[in-house]
Design a protein around this motif. Structure first.
Motif, PDB file in Angstrom:
ATOM      1  N   THR A  58       1.163  -1.217   0.189  1.00 62.97           N
ATOM      2  CA  THR A  58      -0.144   0.053  -0.282  1.00 62.97           C
ATOM      3  C   THR A  58       0.873   0.792   0.421  1.00 62.97           C
ATOM      4  O   THR A  58       0.404   1.991  -0.014  1.00 62.97           O
ATOM      5  CB  THR A  58      -1.044   0.180   1.104  1.00 62.97           C
ATOM      6  N   MET A  59       2.518   1.057  -0.651  1.00 64.85           N
ATOM      7  CA  MET A  59       3.593   2.433  -0.413  1.00 64.85           C
ATOM      8  C   MET A  59       4.458   1.763  -0.652  1.00 64.85           C
ATOM      9  O   MET A  59       4.900   0.734  -0.436  1.00 64.85           O
ATOM     10  CB  MET A  59       3.198   3.443   1.247  1.00 64.85           C
ATOM     11  N   PRO A  60       5.288   2.301  -1.097  1.00 70.24           N
ATOM     12  CA  PRO A  60       6.226   2.075  -1.484  1.00 70.24           C
ATOM     13  C   PRO A  60       7.459   2.028  -0.566  1.00 70.24           C
ATOM     14  O   PRO A  60       7.443   2.544   0.435  1.00 70.24           O
ATOM     15  CB  PRO A  60       7.038   3.107  -2.245  1.00 70.24           C
ATOM     16  N   ALA A  61       7.927   1.053  -0.984  1.00 67.13           N
ATOM     17  CA  ALA A  61       9.221   0.633   0.356  1.00 67.13           C
ATOM     18  C   ALA A  61       9.967   1.515   0.252  1.00 67.13           C
ATOM     19  O   ALA A  61      10.506   1.973   1.709  1.00 67.13           O
ATOM     20  CB  ALA A  61      10.125  -0.253  -0.083  1.00 67.13           C
ATOM     21  N   GLY A  62      10.764   2.706   0.178  1.00 72.51           N
ATOM     22  CA  GLY A  62      11.240   3.663  -0.177  1.00 72.51           C
ATOM     23  C   GLY A  62      11.019   4.298   0.806  1.00 72.51           C
ATOM     24  O   GLY A  62      11.762   5.343   1.573  1.00 72.51           O
ATOM     25  N   GLN A  63       9.495   4.644   0.559  1.00 69.41           N
ATOM     26  CA  GLN A  63       9.541   6.475   1.502  1.00 69.41           C
ATOM     27  C   GLN A  63       9.499   5.802   3.584  1.00 69.41           C
ATOM     28  O   GLN A  63       9.203   6.435   3.882  1.00 69.41           O
ATOM     29  CB  GLN A  63       7.524   5.779   1.212  1.00 69.41           C
ATOM     30  N   VAL A  64       9.889   4.867   3.329  1.00 74.58           N
ATOM     31  CA  VAL A  64       9.942   4.022   4.893  1.00 74.58           C
ATOM     32  C   VAL A  64      11.197   5.255   5.388  1.00 74.58           C
ATOM     33  O   VAL A  64      10.922   5.775   6.507  1.00 74.58           O
ATOM     34  CB  VAL A  64      10.733   2.864   5.763  1.00 74.58           C
ATOM     35  N   PRO A  76       7.804  11.284  13.642  1.00 76.53           N
ATOM     36  CA  PRO A  76       7.007  10.847  14.289  1.00 76.53           C
ATOM     37  C   PRO A  76       5.691  10.582  13.740  1.00 76.53           C
ATOM     38  O   PRO A  76       4.773   9.812  14.702  1.00 76.53           O
ATOM     39  CB  PRO A  76       7.406  11.805  15.458  1.00 76.53           C
ATOM     40  N   ILE A  77       5.262  11.712  12.670  1.00 77.35           N
ATOM     41  CA  ILE A  77       3.928  11.394  12.460  1.00 77.35           C
ATOM     42  C   ILE A  77       3.814  10.315  11.454  1.00 77.35           C
ATOM     43  O   ILE A  77       3.074   9.607  11.275  1.00 77.35           O
ATOM     44  CB  ILE A  77       3.248  13.083  12.168  1.00 77.35           C
ATOM     45  N   TRP A  78       4.650  10.107  10.731  1.00 75.07           N
ATOM     46  CA  TRP A  78       4.559   9.808   9.467  1.00 75.07           C
ATOM     47  C   TRP A  78       4.782   7.706   9.793  1.00 75.07           C
ATOM     48  O   TRP A  78       4.485   6.725   9.573  1.00 75.07           O
ATOM     49  CB  TRP A  78       6.536   9.562   9.098  1.00 75.07           C
ATOM     50  N   LEU A  79       5.547   7.885  11.289  1.00 70.36           N
ATOM     51  CA  LEU A  79       5.941   6.515  11.357  1.00 70.36           C
ATOM     52  C   LEU A  79       4.090   6.042  12.096  1.00 70.36           C
ATOM     53  O   LEU A  79       4.042   4.827  11.554  1.00 70.36           O
ATOM     54  CB  LEU A  79       6.291   6.292  13.246  1.00 70.36           C
ATOM     55  N   PHE A  80       2.953   6.115  12.110  1.00 67.25           N
ATOM     56  CA  PHE A  80       1.816   5.867  12.481  1.00 67.25           C
ATOM     57  C   PHE A  80       1.165   5.376  11.286  1.00 67.25           C
ATOM     58  O   PHE A  80       0.619   4.577  10.675  1.00 67.25           O
ATOM     59  CB  PHE A  80       0.880   7.559  12.756  1.00 67.25           C
TER      60      PHE A  80
END
Length: 80
Positions: free
Chosen positions: A46-52, A62-66
């Protein structure tokens, strides 16, 4: 150098080492998250792996972690 200077230097060194250690731990964790996303079939992600790696951005991480955890949960549900 006086005793106070040595104490300040020691405390500063400890904080720098802790910061570096925590940064390394975060990078290893994010690397494992990316590997987990890469093991999921492309059509189930549901999202590209590189966006991690956006998790490294201060104040945004911290917001992106959720969001990453939610997307990972959705991806794994679709995979299995």
């Amino acid at each position: 150098m006086g005793d106070e200077d040595i104490i300040v230097l020691a405390i500063t060194s400890i904080f720098i080492l802790l910061f570096i250690g925590l940064l390394i731990a975060r990078i290893v964790f994010f690397s494992h998250l990316e590997q987990l996303f890469n093991k999921i079939e492309f059509e189930h992600r549901t999202m590209p792996a590189g966006q991690v790696w956006l998790l490294l951005i201060p104040c945004f991480g911290p917001i992106w972690l959720f969001i990453v955890i939610d997307k990972l949960s959705d991806s794994l549900s679709r995979e299995f």
